[in-house]
Design a protein around this motif. Structure first.
Motif, mmCIF file in Angstrom:
data_model
loop_
_atom_site.group_PDB
_atom_site.id
_atom_site.type_symbol
_atom_site.label_atom_id
_atom_site.label_comp_id
_atom_site.label_asym_id
_atom_site.label_seq_id
_atom_site.Cartn_x
_atom_site.Cartn_y
_atom_site.Cartn_z
ATOM 1 N N PHE A 1 19.154 -37.505 -19.627
ATOM 2 C CA PHE A 1 20.245 -36.699 -19.066
ATOM 3 C C PHE A 1 21.337 -37.607 -18.540
ATOM 4 C CE2 PHE A 1 17.386 -37.661 -15.586
ATOM 5 C CZ PHE A 1 18.227 -37.975 -14.530
ATOM 6 N N GLY A 2 22.509 -37.020 -18.296
ATOM 7 C CA GLY A 2 23.633 -37.761 -17.740
ATOM 8 C C GLY A 2 24.260 -37.011 -16.586
ATOM 9 N N GLY A 3 25.471 -37.390 -16.238
ATOM 10 C CA GLY A 3 26.170 -36.757 -15.129
ATOM 11 C C GLY A 3 27.172 -35.729 -15.609
ATOM 12 N N ALA A 4 28.011 -35.251 -14.676
ATOM 13 C CA ALA A 4 28.974 -34.199 -15.017
ATOM 14 C C ALA A 4 30.272 -34.396 -14.256
ATOM 15 C CB ALA A 4 28.404 -32.823 -14.699
ATOM 16 N N VAL A 5 31.350 -33.966 -14.896
ATOM 17 C CA VAL A 5 32.646 -33.805 -14.244
ATOM 18 C C VAL A 5 32.856 -32.302 -14.088
ATOM 19 C CG1 VAL A 5 35.135 -34.147 -14.436
ATOM 20 C CG2 VAL A 5 33.557 -35.905 -15.296
ATOM 21 N N ALA B 1 32.264 -33.174 -6.083
ATOM 22 C CA ALA B 1 31.421 -34.307 -6.452
ATOM 23 C C ALA B 1 30.070 -33.811 -6.941
ATOM 24 C CB ALA B 1 31.236 -35.235 -5.250
ATOM 25 N N TRP B 2 29.632 -34.300 -8.091
ATOM 26 C CA TRP B 2 28.311 -33.958 -8.613
ATOM 27 C C TRP B 2 27.339 -35.053 -8.190
ATOM 28 C CZ3 TRP B 2 27.283 -29.609 -11.707
ATOM 29 C CH2 TRP B 2 25.956 -29.512 -12.158
ATOM 30 N N ALA B 3 26.189 -34.667 -7.673
ATOM 31 C CA ALA B 3 25.196 -35.650 -7.239
ATOM 32 C C ALA B 3 24.808 -36.550 -8.404
ATOM 33 C CB ALA B 3 23.960 -34.936 -6.698
ATOM 34 N N THR B 4 24.707 -37.850 -8.149
ATOM 35 C CA THR B 4 24.364 -38.802 -9.193
ATOM 36 C C THR B 4 23.008 -39.442 -8.900
ATOM 37 O OG1 THR B 4 25.566 -40.562 -8.032
ATOM 38 C CG2 THR B 4 26.769 -39.307 -9.708
ATOM 39 N N PRO C 1 28.927 -39.910 -17.012
ATOM 40 C CA PRO C 1 29.118 -38.463 -17.199
ATOM 41 C C PRO C 1 28.982 -38.082 -18.668
ATOM 42 C CG PRO C 1 30.800 -39.351 -15.742
ATOM 43 C CD PRO C 1 30.075 -40.530 -16.324
ATOM 44 N N ALA C 2 28.276 -36.986 -18.915
ATOM 45 C CA ALA C 2 28.035 -36.540 -20.284
ATOM 46 C C ALA C 2 28.741 -35.238 -20.604
ATOM 47 C CB ALA C 2 26.530 -36.365 -20.514
#
Length: 305
Positions: free
Chosen positions: A115-119, A131-134, A202-203
């Motif tokens: 999995f990755g992160g998000a904007v 802010a998305w938790a990383t 971010p993905a």
């Protein structure tokens, strides 16, 4: 590695063309097989001509929620598909996201999912500033990761790529909730011993909008409550009891927003029975008894407090 992409859709889907453009525009060594699942929409989904020849469309006769739709899409994939990528119909993959996830799984052959992160963006596609938790990049062992995931879900669904074998080991997509079904799946993957890999970058552009499933705060809180009760053994009953109390507080806030003041009062009573209320919680509970005040409880942005 052949990758099947599952896109569940229900009802009006104004962002679906953008979602599919981003999926079909991915540059990856993995061959992508894309399945859009119409989850019992009253008006059947029709694909744009630019996508119709490159995407398989599957229709369910009755709506069953995202997990049921993904299960239908999984059944439609070719047997040679080794991994499954998830993408919701209102999100947009960032360039290279699938390639990074597949590379991460190739580098960690014992890991079951990546999995990755998000904007976070709004209805018009502009970043909201939220802010998305990383999480730290690299491999996360299932045994310890489960406790981290039990507390909160920092994983954007549309960033996830799963080995098909890992999904089978976790029991597939079917679960006990129609909202927060992704979170419950992550916990089942951990319970099945499936380590995860965080890509780090971010993905996905994750879209906040009024029609999204997470916009119904009360419904989401009720689903989280079920998830936490089912998987309480991950952290132990004492820790779980505190988190469940927080779920009741979120449910109370959501019910108050929806105008269900009696339900909100009952949820606050559940919180008070489990732990002392914080000052702000006491004020929100008291506000339910004042007609002129309680009508204002639903006017704030649910994502900003």
């Amino acid at each position: 590695m052949r990758v099947g992409v599952l896109v569940p859709v229900h009802g009006f889907a104004p962002y679906l063309p953008e979602t599919l453009d981003a999926i079909l525009g991915q540059r990856s060594s993995a061959a992508l097989e894309v399945v859009v699942v119409d989850d019992g929409s009253s008006l059947p989904i029709v694909l744009h001509p630019d996508h119709a020849d490159r995407v398989r469309l599957v229709r369910r006769d009755a709506a069953g929620g995202p997990a049921a739709a993904r299960a239908a899409g999984l059944a439609a994939l070719d047997d040679g598909v080794a991994a499954v990528a998830l993408c919701d119909a209102d999100d947009t993959w960032l360039p290279g996201s699938v390639a990074r996830a597949v590379d991460a799984l190739d580098a960690e052959p014992a890991a079951g999912w990546a999995f990755g992160g998000a904007v976070v963006v709004g209805p018009g596609g502009r970043p909201t500033g939220e802010a998305w938790a990383t999480l730290s990049p690299g491999r996360h062992a299932a045994g310890t990761f489960a406790a981290r995931l039990y507390t909160a879900n920092p994983i954007p669904t549309s960033s996830v790529v799963l080995r098909r074998s890992a999904l089978d080991a976790a029991g597939g997509f079917a679960g006990p909730v129609r909202v927060a079904e992704d979170w419950e799946l992550w916990l089942r993957l951990c319970a099945a011993g499936q380590d995860a890999v965080c890509v780090g970058a971010p993905a996905v552009r994750y879209r906040r909008h009024p029609g999204g499933l997470t916009a119904d705060v009360a419904r989401l809180a009720a689903a989280q409550l079920i998830v936490h009760e089912l998987h309480a053994d991950v952290v132990g009953l004492q820790v779980a009891a505190g988190i469940v109390a927080d779920d009741h507080a979120a449910l109370a806030a959501g019910l108050a927003r929806a105008g269900d003041h009696a339900g909100a009062s009952a949820a606050w009573a559940q919180v008070a029975a489990a732990r002392p209320l914080q000052r702000g919680e006491r004020l929100r509970r008291a506000a339910l008894r004042v007609p002129l005040v309680r009508g204002r409880l639903g006017r704030t942005d649910p994502y900003r407090g």
